[in-house]
Write a protein that holds these residues in place. Structure first.
Motif, PDB file in Angstrom:
ATOM      1  N   GLY A  95      41.587  31.153  34.910  1.00  0.00           N
ATOM      2  CA  GLY A  95      41.623  32.615  34.976  1.00  0.00           C
ATOM      3  C   GLY A  95      40.219  33.189  35.024  1.00  0.00           C
ATOM      4  N   MET A  96      39.313  32.605  34.259  1.00  0.00           N
ATOM      5  CA  MET A  96      37.910  33.017  34.286  1.00  0.00           C
ATOM      6  C   MET A  96      37.314  32.814  35.676  1.00  0.00           C
ATOM      7  SD  MET A  96      34.725  31.271  32.255  1.00  0.00           S
ATOM      8  CE  MET A  96      34.834  29.806  33.314  1.00  0.00           C
ATOM      9  N   ILE A  97      37.597  31.659  36.287  1.00  0.00           N
ATOM     10  CA  ILE A  97      37.096  31.385  37.633  1.00  0.00           C
ATOM     11  C   ILE A  97      37.665  32.394  38.635  1.00  0.00           C
ATOM     12  CG2 ILE A  97      37.080  29.710  39.510  1.00  0.00           C
ATOM     13  CD1 ILE A  97      35.260  28.999  37.163  1.00  0.00           C
ATOM     14  N   LEU A  98      38.956  32.689  38.529  1.00  0.00           N
ATOM     15  CA  LEU A  98      39.578  33.658  39.433  1.00  0.00           C
ATOM     16  C   LEU A  98      38.952  35.041  39.265  1.00  0.00           C
ATOM     17  CD1 LEU A  98      41.660  34.481  41.513  1.00  0.00           C
ATOM     18  CD2 LEU A  98      43.362  34.648  39.677  1.00  0.00           C
ATOM     19  N   CYS A  99      38.655  35.438  38.027  1.00  0.00           N
ATOM     20  CA  CYS A  99      38.015  36.734  37.800  1.00  0.00           C
ATOM     21  C   CYS A  99      36.610  36.753  38.394  1.00  0.00           C
ATOM     22  CB  CYS A  99      37.970  37.041  36.304  1.00  0.00           C
ATOM     23  SG  CYS A  99      39.578  37.444  35.585  1.00  0.00           S
ATOM     24  N   GLY A 100      35.901  35.614  38.326  1.00  0.00           N
ATOM     25  CA  GLY A 100      34.601  35.530  38.973  1.00  0.00           C
ATOM     26  C   GLY A 100      34.717  35.690  40.479  1.00  0.00           C
ATOM     27  N   VAL A 101      35.730  35.050  41.077  1.00  0.00           N
ATOM     28  CA  VAL A 101      35.966  35.180  42.514  1.00  0.00           C
ATOM     29  C   VAL A 101      36.308  36.625  42.877  1.00  0.00           C
ATOM     30  CG1 VAL A 101      37.544  34.545  44.391  1.00  0.00           C
ATOM     31  CG2 VAL A 101      36.617  32.777  42.877  1.00  0.00           C
ATOM     32  N   ILE A 119      34.070  46.467  36.168  1.00  0.00           N
ATOM     33  CA  ILE A 119      35.240  46.987  35.446  1.00  0.00           C
ATOM     34  C   ILE A 119      36.528  46.463  36.075  1.00  0.00           C
ATOM     35  CG2 ILE A 119      36.566  49.074  34.941  1.00  0.00           C
ATOM     36  CD1 ILE A 119      33.926  50.545  34.601  1.00  0.00           C
ATOM     37  N   ALA A 120      36.574  46.429  37.408  1.00  0.00           N
ATOM     38  CA  ALA A 120      37.776  45.957  38.091  1.00  0.00           C
ATOM     39  C   ALA A 120      38.019  44.474  37.806  1.00  0.00           C
ATOM     40  CB  ALA A 120      37.644  46.193  39.596  1.00  0.00           C
ATOM     41  N   ALA A 121      36.944  43.675  37.741  1.00  0.00           N
ATOM     42  CA  ALA A 121      37.099  42.243  37.458  1.00  0.00           C
ATOM     43  C   ALA A 121      37.624  42.021  36.043  1.00  0.00           C
ATOM     44  CB  ALA A 121      35.773  41.529  37.647  1.00  0.00           C
ATOM     45  N   VAL A 122      37.102  42.782  35.077  1.00  0.00           N
ATOM     46  CA  VAL A 122      37.588  42.669  33.704  1.00  0.00           C
ATOM     47  C   VAL A 122      39.051  43.119  33.627  1.00  0.00           C
ATOM     48  CG1 VAL A 122      37.286  43.500  31.330  1.00  0.00           C
ATOM     49  CG2 VAL A 122      35.279  42.963  32.723  1.00  0.00           C
ATOM     50  N   ALA A 123      39.381  44.179  34.357  1.00  0.00           N
ATOM     51  CA  ALA A 123      40.769  44.646  34.388  1.00  0.00           C
ATOM     52  C   ALA A 123      41.687  43.614  35.038  1.00  0.00           C
ATOM     53  CB  ALA A 123      40.858  45.973  35.141  1.00  0.00           C
ATOM     54  N   PHE A 124      41.157  42.880  36.025  1.00  0.00           N
ATOM     55  CA  PHE A 124      41.960  41.830  36.656  1.00  0.00           C
ATOM     56  C   PHE A 124      42.282  40.737  35.631  1.00  0.00           C
ATOM     57  CE2 PHE A 124      42.918  38.189  39.312  1.00  0.00           C
ATOM     58  CZ  PHE A 124      43.670  38.752  40.338  1.00  0.00           C
ATOM     59  N   GLY A 125      41.336  40.438  34.751  1.00  0.00           N
ATOM     60  CA  GLY A 125      41.612  39.493  33.671  1.00  0.00           C
ATOM     61  C   GLY A 125      42.731  39.996  32.773  1.00  0.00           C
ATOM     62  N   ALA A 126      42.713  41.310  32.494  1.00  0.00           N
ATOM     63  CA  ALA A 126      43.786  41.894  31.688  1.00  0.00           C
ATOM     64  C   ALA A 126      45.122  41.757  32.394  1.00  0.00           C
ATOM     65  CB  ALA A 126      43.485  43.363  31.396  1.00  0.00           C
ATOM     66  N   LEU A 127      45.120  41.870  33.737  1.00  0.00           N
ATOM     67  CA  LEU A 127      46.357  41.710  34.504  1.00  0.00           C
ATOM     68  C   LEU A 127      46.900  40.288  34.353  1.00  0.00           C
ATOM     69  CD1 LEU A 127      48.450  42.692  36.566  1.00  0.00           C
ATOM     70  CD2 LEU A 127      46.847  42.030  38.379  1.00  0.00           C
ATOM     71  N   LEU A 246      41.364  40.522  28.818  1.00  0.00           N
ATOM     72  CA  LEU A 246      40.104  41.265  28.941  1.00  0.00           C
ATOM     73  C   LEU A 246      38.917  40.360  28.660  1.00  0.00           C
ATOM     74  CD1 LEU A 246      41.028  44.634  27.160  1.00  0.00           C
ATOM     75  CD2 LEU A 246      40.620  44.300  29.607  1.00  0.00           C
ATOM     76  N   PHE A 247      39.050  39.500  27.651  1.00  0.00           N
ATOM     77  CA  PHE A 247      37.986  38.550  27.334  1.00  0.00           C
ATOM     78  C   PHE A 247      37.796  37.558  28.486  1.00  0.00           C
ATOM     79  CE2 PHE A 247      39.264  40.215  23.278  1.00  0.00           C
ATOM     80  CZ  PHE A 247      38.127  40.180  22.481  1.00  0.00           C
ATOM     81  N   VAL A 248      38.904  37.151  29.103  1.00  0.00           N
ATOM     82  CA  VAL A 248      38.832  36.235  30.242  1.00  0.00           C
ATOM     83  C   VAL A 248      38.079  36.891  31.399  1.00  0.00           C
ATOM     84  CG1 VAL A 248      40.183  35.001  31.984  1.00  0.00           C
ATOM     85  CG2 VAL A 248      40.928  34.999  29.590  1.00  0.00           C
ATOM     86  N   GLY A 249      38.405  38.149  31.677  1.00  0.00           N
ATOM     87  CA  GLY A 249      37.727  38.867  32.745  1.00  0.00           C
ATOM     88  C   GLY A 249      36.241  39.010  32.490  1.00  0.00           C
ATOM     89  N   LEU A 250      35.875  39.343  31.253  1.00  0.00           N
ATOM     90  CA  LEU A 250      34.455  39.476  30.912  1.00  0.00           C
ATOM     91  C   LEU A 250      33.739  38.140  31.039  1.00  0.00           C
ATOM     92  CD1 LEU A 250      32.080  41.111  29.837  1.00  0.00           C
ATOM     93  CD2 LEU A 250      32.893  40.649  27.502  1.00  0.00           C
ATOM     94  N   ALA A 251      34.375  37.067  30.592  1.00  0.00           N
ATOM     95  CA  ALA A 251      33.778  35.737  30.721  1.00  0.00           C
ATOM     96  C   ALA A 251      33.582  35.374  32.192  1.00  0.00           C
ATOM     97  CB  ALA A 251      34.650  34.689  30.032  1.00  0.00           C
ATOM     98  N   GLY A 252      34.530  35.766  33.038  1.00  0.00           N
ATOM     99  CA  GLY A 252      34.397  35.501  34.466  1.00  0.00           C
ATOM    100  C   GLY A 252      33.204  36.220  35.068  1.00  0.00           C
ATOM    101  N   VAL A 253      33.001  37.466  34.683  1.00  0.00           N
ATOM    102  CA  VAL A 253      31.850  38.232  35.173  1.00  0.00           C
ATOM    103  C   VAL A 253      30.539  37.599  34.712  1.00  0.00           C
ATOM    104  CG1 VAL A 253      30.630  40.440  35.006  1.00  0.00           C
ATOM    105  CG2 VAL A 253      33.109  40.407  35.348  1.00  0.00           C
ATOM    106  N   LEU A 254      30.457  37.234  33.433  1.00  0.00           N
ATOM    107  CA  LEU A 254      29.229  36.654  32.895  1.00  0.00           C
ATOM    108  C   LEU A 254      28.949  35.283  33.507  1.00  0.00           C
ATOM    109  CD1 LEU A 254      29.519  37.613  29.113  1.00  0.00           C
ATOM    110  CD2 LEU A 254      28.070  38.659  30.866  1.00  0.00           C
ATOM    111  N   SER A 255      29.998  34.492  33.719  1.00  0.00           N
ATOM    112  CA  SER A 255      29.818  33.182  34.324  1.00  0.00           C
ATOM    113  C   SER A 255      29.288  33.314  35.745  1.00  0.00           C
ATOM    114  CB  SER A 255      31.144  32.419  34.322  1.00  0.00           C
ATOM    115  OG  SER A 255      31.017  31.168  34.963  1.00  0.00           O
ATOM    116  N   ALA A 256      29.858  34.229  36.530  1.00  0.00           N
ATOM    117  CA  ALA A 256      29.394  34.442  37.894  1.00  0.00           C
ATOM    118  C   ALA A 256      27.978  35.016  37.911  1.00  0.00           C
ATOM    119  CB  ALA A 256      30.359  35.378  38.633  1.00  0.00           C
ATOM    120  N   SER A 257      27.680  35.906  36.961  1.00  0.00           N
ATOM    121  CA  SER A 257      26.342  36.486  36.882  1.00  0.00           C
ATOM    122  C   SER A 257      25.294  35.439  36.538  1.00  0.00           C
ATOM    123  CB  SER A 257      26.322  37.605  35.836  1.00  0.00           C
ATOM    124  OG  SER A 257      25.016  38.105  35.657  1.00  0.00           O
ATOM    125  N   ARG A 258      25.653  34.526  35.667  1.00  0.00           N
ATOM    126  CA  ARG A 258      24.711  33.470  35.264  1.00  0.00           C
ATOM    127  C   ARG A 258      24.298  32.613  36.456  1.00  0.00           C
ATOM    128  NH1 ARG A 258      26.081  28.576  30.955  1.00  0.00           N
ATOM    129  NH2 ARG A 258      24.013  27.592  30.993  1.00  0.00           N
TER     130      ARG A 258
END
Length: 342
Positions: A95-101, A119-127, A246-258
């Motif tokens: 899910g984290m990888i998908l949110c990064g994508v 915000i949309a990526a974090v919301a996608f994690g919530a979805l 939401l945590f999954v979405g945030l982790a996806g954003v941070l992982s992609a940003s890193r």
């Protein structure tokens, strides 16, 4: 003599929170001892690796450990709420990888502003979490199966949406700064770690001071009694899984940003590290017990162990074996705790 034949049977008032009885001070003491044991284990691991390598206990390497702990730690924080309810979520890694994508889709393919794409990526994690919650609560699918299915779906969607190729953020100024921007002069202490620390505080507040946390403990302690007390268990389970997303979405954003890129492959195994961090920190797989402090300690143990093994040049295959052993030990200790509490 008073006639008692017509005395009404007392009923539970609607909305009364019901939790498992019989624990009290002993359970809190046992939980505190578990956290102290985990913290002592963390100190021992740090001391051992400090003796094995002079490069381990340096400022730069400590920062590297904190960076490594950030993504897994954020996933573990969200998973803590789910496990406290007696559930499990195997989809957090993919899910984290998908949110990064999806972050790459929003920012690179569609050209959205940085703030809106994040915000949309974090919301996608919530979805993703919402779908898991509906599958578990409304459809009645066991959490293990429901989230296993979502794990496979997320993995496949990441490959389909990205065309099996990484998505780079070269044309998105500032995206890499979300994780990597140094915020302390003279050090590499990054913004991402500061975000992790802020999320820890928020998660601790939500778990200990809000109705979401109280209902999470109540559902995990005795779901049937909680439902009989008038609590809409299905609704709160959906909300808790959604919040975990939401945590999954945030982790996806941070992982992609890193990495400054969204990598559609990978993610498998990250969920095990996050779940292990939660269990090491004293949260019970049976539900009803857990803490954010313990989860953070568990995440640091996983990050220190991986970093230490790498810095003393232990081959990758042996690192995987070590992490697997830690997971088995963590689950076994949780079994011992449950036996001792019965």
């Amino acid at each position: 003599m008073t006639d008692t034949s017509s005395t009404p049977t007392p009923t539970l008032p609607t909305g009364t929170l019901v939790t498992q009885s019989g624990g009290g001070f002993r359970d809190r003491l046992r939980g505190s001892l578990q956290q102290l044991l985990a913290f002592a284990s963390l100190i021992v691991i740090v001391v051992v690796f400090s003796f094995l390598s002079p490069h381990f206990l340096t400022v730069n390497n400590v920062i590297s450990i904190l960076v490594a702990a950030t993504v897994v730690g954020i996933l573990a924080l969200g998973t803590t709420f789910v496990i406290i309810t007696g559930g499990i979520d195997l989809s957090i890694g993919t899910g984290m990888i998908l949110c990064g994508v999806m972050t790459g889709v929003f920012l690179t393919y569609w050209g959205w502003p940085l703030w809106l794409g994040v915000i949309a990526a974090v919301a996608f994690g919530a979805l993703i979490g919402f779908v898991n919650g509906v599958n578990v609560s409304i459809l009645g699918i066991p959490p293990f199966i429901a989230t296993l299915g979502m794990m496979l779906i997320a993995s496949g969607l990441s490959l389909v949406i990205s065309g099996t190729s990484p998505i780079y953020f070269n044309d998105t100024p500032g995206f890499g700064d979300i994780m990597n921007l140094p915020i302390i002069p003279g050090t590499r202490f990054p913004l991402g770690v500061a975000i992790f620390l802020a999320v820890i505080v928020i998660a601790a507040f939500v778990l200990s001071k809000t109705v979401i946390g109280r209902y999470a403990f109540s559902i995990g302690s005795n779901e049937a009694a909680t439902a009989l007390s008038g609590v809409n268990v299905k609704k709160w389970k959906i909300l808790i899984y959604t919040m975990s997303g939401l945590f999954v979405g945030l982790a996806g954003v941070l992982s992609a940003s890193r990495l400054s890129s969204a990598q559609p492959t990978g993610g498998l195994g990250v969920e095990l590290e996050a779940i292990a961090a939660v269990i090491i920190g004293g949260t019970s797989l049976a539900g009803g017990k857990g803490s954010i402090v313990g989860t953070v300690i568990g995440a640091l143990i996983m990050a220190v162990l991986t970093n230490g093994l790498r810095i003393i040049s232990v081959p990758q295959e042996w690192q995987s074996i070590a992490v697997g052993i830690v997971i088995l030990v963590a689950v076994y200790l949780d079994m011992l705790r449950r036996r001792a509490s019965t």
